[in-house]
Design a protein around this motif. Structure first.
Motif, PDB file in Angstrom:
ATOM      1  N   PHE A  33      -4.816  -9.349  -6.924  1.00  0.00           N
ATOM      2  CA  PHE A  33      -5.138  -9.536  -5.514  1.00  0.00           C
ATOM      3  C   PHE A  33      -6.006 -10.784  -5.376  1.00  0.00           C
ATOM      4  O   PHE A  33      -7.162 -10.780  -5.792  1.00  0.00           O
ATOM      5  N   PHE A  91       2.992  -6.438 -14.251  1.00  0.00           N
ATOM      6  CA  PHE A  91       4.153  -7.172 -13.723  1.00  0.00           C
ATOM      7  C   PHE A  91       4.297  -8.539 -14.389  1.00  0.00           C
ATOM      8  O   PHE A  91       3.338  -9.112 -14.901  1.00  0.00           O
ATOM      9  N   ARG A 107       2.329   7.900  -9.526  1.00  0.00           N
ATOM     10  CA  ARG A 107       1.764   6.546  -9.569  1.00  0.00           C
ATOM     11  C   ARG A 107       0.329   6.545 -10.069  1.00  0.00           C
ATOM     12  O   ARG A 107      -0.137   5.560 -10.661  1.00  0.00           O
ATOM     13  N   VAL A 134      -8.822   5.619  -4.895  1.00  0.00           N
ATOM     14  CA  VAL A 134      -7.850   6.674  -5.183  1.00  0.00           C
ATOM     15  C   VAL A 134      -8.488   7.807  -5.978  1.00  0.00           C
ATOM     16  O   VAL A 134      -8.353   8.969  -5.639  1.00  0.00           O
ATOM     17  N   GLN A 161       2.428  -8.021  -3.951  1.00  0.00           N
ATOM     18  CA  GLN A 161       1.118  -7.491  -3.586  1.00  0.00           C
ATOM     19  C   GLN A 161       1.231  -6.028  -3.155  1.00  0.00           C
ATOM     20  O   GLN A 161       0.409  -5.197  -3.537  1.00  0.00           O
ATOM     21  N   GLU A 168       2.988   9.711  -5.213  1.00  0.00           N
ATOM     22  CA  GLU A 168       1.610   9.244  -5.394  1.00  0.00           C
ATOM     23  C   GLU A 168       0.970   9.850  -6.634  1.00  0.00           C
ATOM     24  O   GLU A 168       0.189   9.193  -7.324  1.00  0.00           O
ATOM     25  N   GLU A 223       3.642  -4.026  -4.106  1.00  0.00           N
ATOM     26  CA  GLU A 223       4.053  -3.242  -5.279  1.00  0.00           C
ATOM     27  C   GLU A 223       2.873  -2.967  -6.207  1.00  0.00           C
ATOM     28  O   GLU A 223       2.710  -1.869  -6.707  1.00  0.00           O
ATOM     29  N   ALA A 224       2.025  -4.008  -6.400  1.00  0.00           N
ATOM     30  CA  ALA A 224       0.874  -3.815  -7.282  1.00  0.00           C
ATOM     31  C   ALA A 224      -0.046  -2.740  -6.718  1.00  0.00           C
ATOM     32  O   ALA A 224      -0.577  -1.902  -7.459  1.00  0.00           O
ATOM     33  N   ALA A 225      -0.229  -2.751  -5.391  1.00  0.00           N
ATOM     34  CA  ALA A 225      -1.114  -1.758  -4.770  1.00  0.00           C
ATOM     35  C   ALA A 225      -0.521  -0.358  -4.899  1.00  0.00           C
ATOM     36  O   ALA A 225      -1.216   0.594  -5.265  1.00  0.00           O
ATOM     37  N   TRP A 226       0.792  -0.241  -4.628  1.00  0.00           N
ATOM     38  CA  TRP A 226       1.432   1.074  -4.747  1.00  0.00           C
ATOM     39  C   TRP A 226       1.373   1.571  -6.185  1.00  0.00           C
ATOM     40  O   TRP A 226       1.103   2.743  -6.431  1.00  0.00           O
ATOM     41  N   ALA A 227       1.646   0.678  -7.128  1.00  0.00           N
ATOM     42  CA  ALA A 227       1.678   1.082  -8.535  1.00  0.00           C
ATOM     43  C   ALA A 227       0.317   1.609  -8.968  1.00  0.00           C
ATOM     44  O   ALA A 227       0.225   2.411  -9.896  1.00  0.00           O
ATOM     45  N   LEU A 228      -0.761   1.156  -8.317  1.00  0.00           N
ATOM     46  CA  LEU A 228      -2.089   1.656  -8.664  1.00  0.00           C
ATOM     47  C   LEU A 228      -2.382   2.994  -8.009  1.00  0.00           C
ATOM     48  O   LEU A 228      -3.439   3.582  -8.239  1.00  0.00           O
ATOM     49  N   GLY A 229      -1.465   3.469  -7.155  1.00  0.00           N
ATOM     50  CA  GLY A 229      -1.655   4.760  -6.512  1.00  0.00           C
ATOM     51  C   GLY A 229      -2.256   4.667  -5.120  1.00  0.00           C
ATOM     52  O   GLY A 229      -2.544   5.692  -4.508  1.00  0.00           O
ATOM     53  N   LEU A 230      -2.479   3.451  -4.605  1.00  0.00           N
ATOM     54  CA  LEU A 230      -2.990   3.332  -3.236  1.00  0.00           C
ATOM     55  C   LEU A 230      -1.906   3.792  -2.272  1.00  0.00           C
ATOM     56  O   LEU A 230      -0.730   3.500  -2.472  1.00  0.00           O
ATOM     57  N   ASN A 231      -2.300   4.512  -1.209  1.00  0.00           N
ATOM     58  CA  ASN A 231      -1.283   4.919  -0.238  1.00  0.00           C
ATOM     59  C   ASN A 231      -1.045   3.783   0.758  1.00  0.00           C
ATOM     60  O   ASN A 231      -1.699   2.738   0.700  1.00  0.00           O
TER      61      ASN A 231
END
Lengths: 275, 403
Positions: A123, A117, A110, A139, B299, A107, B301-309
């Motif tokens: 979203f 991508f 990231r 975050v 979706q 984390e 992957e994009a969220a994880w890549a932004l650092g969201l857990n």
């Protein structure tokens, strides 16, 4: 090692990991140590050996272009850097933090790396503004006002200041990809990863996205870009890596790669895409 | 013939599409009598409709004795709920009308015409001839409460957002408090006195509101990487889905007391509620799982890549999209659940269907099955159709199907 790639790097993981936290960041900041180090990275999908000993070092502020035929592992490799893909052997160290199974390290990395991508991956249920502010608010725990102010500045920077309240589905592909870049930049990352950012775009929209990326490169951002846009590579890349069959076949400055490629495979590939 | 000039377009001019216009005769000709066999088909269909409708209408207006419904109206509506406590049910209804009016003003400010139409329903009910004066007055208050809530929402849309959410969350406990009562503030009304439409609605509303979050948790549990959580979710869902609801209800009525120590007594209504909730949750879980699986991997992957857990990714990115996509299925399940509550009549509860059989047992109304069952069928239909209509409006408002 017979399986190792041709290209080797000078830095070893121990050079970074043996230093204290402060010394690491100072050395990375001064460009003495790489901000991204990949050391002998191997990955298998089942029995298929996708990455066969990748070595790479990227210093702060460098723009790296990765290219090669499809299935060569270039996308897989760039996705290991923020752990969207696991790897089974070797080491990757990003901004002084070693990628491990530890979710806290993942984390942390990231948060410091932005990713763009091929399919945008915006979203669809959130507005452009909400797409950009979500991660900074959740975050980085910024107040909403600050996040929105930064988001509007970024939208201006990528050239679509008046689309903030639209939904992604109402934008063109080029606009969506620029929103995706703004969304990644909103987290103020130290490294930006681009995974074929223009491959899903109509020809007339490629330029508007590349212009944003060129501006970003000139502003000093550290960038790793998987792309076949050789014009972009020639204009801003510091180094280029040619991937084939899970290995780095050749690396060099754009000058060296375009005018004097050493390997036959590189020559063949370049002759096919530069018609 | 004249040679026409090609039409001239000016920049930005918008051409309207050509419109077709028919007279009534023209419409009939085009749609019903365009060829000889269409004409024949139309005539045959008309005859069938006539043959069915004629005896039905003659029965409904000349032979049927609707007295059985009129006399027992209160039984159908609230069962044996004490007459001097019925004001509490009205209070709950008025609060609901107020909340609905407020929600309408804040979430659907543009749908004024539909809102006005809905407002006519309680007024129309008040105008029905066989309804008591108290009920007439209460239906008018109901309409006024809805209008009041709406006006407040239109007047202060921003400031009323938070009160609305609080009201929505608090409504459920308030409802239970009002209906059941807590000594000494409100006289306790035991659940065996709850009945009729009141009981049907309570079972459905409790079943829906509790099984929904439970179903989401089970769906997430089924996808979990923790083996115990996953195993429990899969076992629960598959076992419940393999058993009919009647069985679950009988189990709840007959088996539950065996497992519990004899001094703990759960009353029949609560047992039935538990059965319905547990049953509905398993189906809800499968519906939600379908929605979760339809979300593209990009979706996540994009969220994880932004650092969201993982939790943030689920709450902010995946669930909102997944639930939006399965609204039609979920509403379909709610409608089915509403109708399935009639099965509690089998285990002896006096819901709408249960009351129907007690009414039919009254000596003066023996043999009036048609009137009674048609009446309760109408009630079931009105509520089911209302839910399905509301879901279609919700889909449009949320843009389901558009990306």
């Amino acid at each position: 090692m017979s399986e190792s790639s041709v290209v080797q790097v000078k830095t070893t993981p121990e050079d970074i990991l043996n230093l204290s936290e402060e010394d690491r960041s100072a050395a990375i900041e001064q460009g003495k140590l790489p901000i991204v180090l990949a050391h002998e990275v191997h990955k298998w999908y089942g029995n298929f050996h996708v990455l066969r000993g990748i070595n790479m070092e990227v210093f702060k502020g460098e723009v790296i272009v990765i290219f090669g035929p499809s299935g060569s592992g270039k996308s897989t490799f760039i996705r290991t850097i923020n752990r969207l893909e696991e790897y089974q052997k070797g080491k990757i160290i990003v901004d002084g933090t070693e990628l491990s199974r530890d979710i806290r390290n993942i984390e942390k990395i990231r948060m410091e790396t932005g990713m763009v991508f091929q399919q945008f991956n915006l979203f669809p249920h959130l507005t452009v503004l909400q797409n950009i502010t979500l991660a900074p608010i959740q975050v980085r725990k910024w107040p909403k006002e600050k996040a929105e102010e930064v988001a509007l500045q970024l939208l201006k920077r990528v050239g679509i200041p008046d689309q903030a309240n639209k939904y992604p589905g109402q934008l063109s592909g080029g606009q969506q990809q620029r929103v995706a870049i703004a969304r990644a930049l909103a987290m103020q990352p130290k490294i930006m990863l681009f995974d074929e950012p223009t491959s899903a775009l109509d020809p007339e929209m490629i330029k508007e996205v590349l212009d944003v990326m060129v501006e970003l490169a000139e502003s000093g951002m550290t960038m790793l870009v998987v792309t076949h846009e050789m014009g972009f590579a020639r204009a801003v890349a510091d180094r280029m890596y040619f991937f084939d069959q899970g290995q780095i076949v050749e690396s060099g400055t754009p000058e060296e790669i375009f005018t004097n490629p050493k390997e036959d495979r590189t020559k063949l590939f370049l002759s096919q895409i530069l018609h | 013939m004249m040679n026409r000039e090609p039409e001239q377009y000016t920049e930005g001019e918008v051409l309207a599409p050509p419109t077709e216009r028919y007279t009534i005769l023209g419409w009939l000709h085009k749609n019903l009598f365009s060829t000889w066999y269409y004409s024949l088909l139309t005539l045959v269909t008309l005859y069938i409709v006539y043959a069915i409708l004629k005896p039905t209408l003659i029965w409904a207006f000349q032979q049927a004795e609707w007295q059985v419904v009129v006399v027992n109206l209160r039984l159908f509506m609230v069962g044996q709920y004490p007459a001097d406590q019925i004001f509490r049910i009205w209070l709950a209804l008025h609060l609901l009308a107020f909340t609905a009016g407020l929600a309408w003003a804040i979430w659907l400010p543009k749908a004024r015409r539909l809102g006005a139409f809905l407002l006519l329903i309680p007024l129309a009910l008040a105008a029905l001839p066989f309804i008591s004066t108290t009920s007439k007055i209460n239906w008018v208050i109901f309409a006024v409460a809805a209008l009041l809530g709406w006006a407040l929402g239109i007047w202060q849309p921003r400031r009323m957002r938070r009160p609305l959410l609080i009201l929505l969350l608090a409504y459920f406990p308030i409802l239970i408090f009002l209906i059941s009562g807590v000594e000494p503030i409100l006289k306790l009304v035991k659940t065996n006195l709850w009945g009729g439409l009141l009981l049907t609605m309570l079972l459905a509303v409790v079943g829906i509101t509790v099984s929904f979050p439970l179903g989401i948790l089970l769906a997430l549990g089924r996808q979990s990487k923790l083996p115990i959580v996953k195993l429990f979710s899969v076992l629960y869902i598959e076992i419940i889905r393999g058993v009919p609801l009647v069985t679950v209800l009988f189990m709840a009525q007959l088996m539950l007391p065996l497992f519990l120590p004899p001094q703990i007594k759960i009353d029949n209504v609560l047992r039935a509620m538990a059965g319905i909730i547990l049953f509905a949750a398993a189906y809800m879980a499968e519906n939600v799982r379908g929605g979760l699986q339809a979300i593209p991997k990009g979706q996540h992957e994009a969220a994880w890549a932004l650092g969201l857990n993982g939790f943030q990714t689920m709450v902010f990115i995946i669930l909102p999209q997944a639930l939006r996509n399965v609204i039609p299925v979920i509403v379909g399940q709610f409608i089915a659940l509403f109708k399935d509550t009639s099965l509690v009549a089998i285990v002896g509860l006096l819901d709408l269907l249960g009351i129907a059989s007690t009414v039919l047992a009254q000596p003066e109304f023996i043999g009036h099955q048609r009137e009674v069952y048609l009446f309760i069928a109408m009630i079931y239909w009105v509520f089911s159709y209302a839910m399905s209509y509301a879901s279609r409006r919700l889909e449009v408002a949320l843009g389901v199907g558009e990306r």
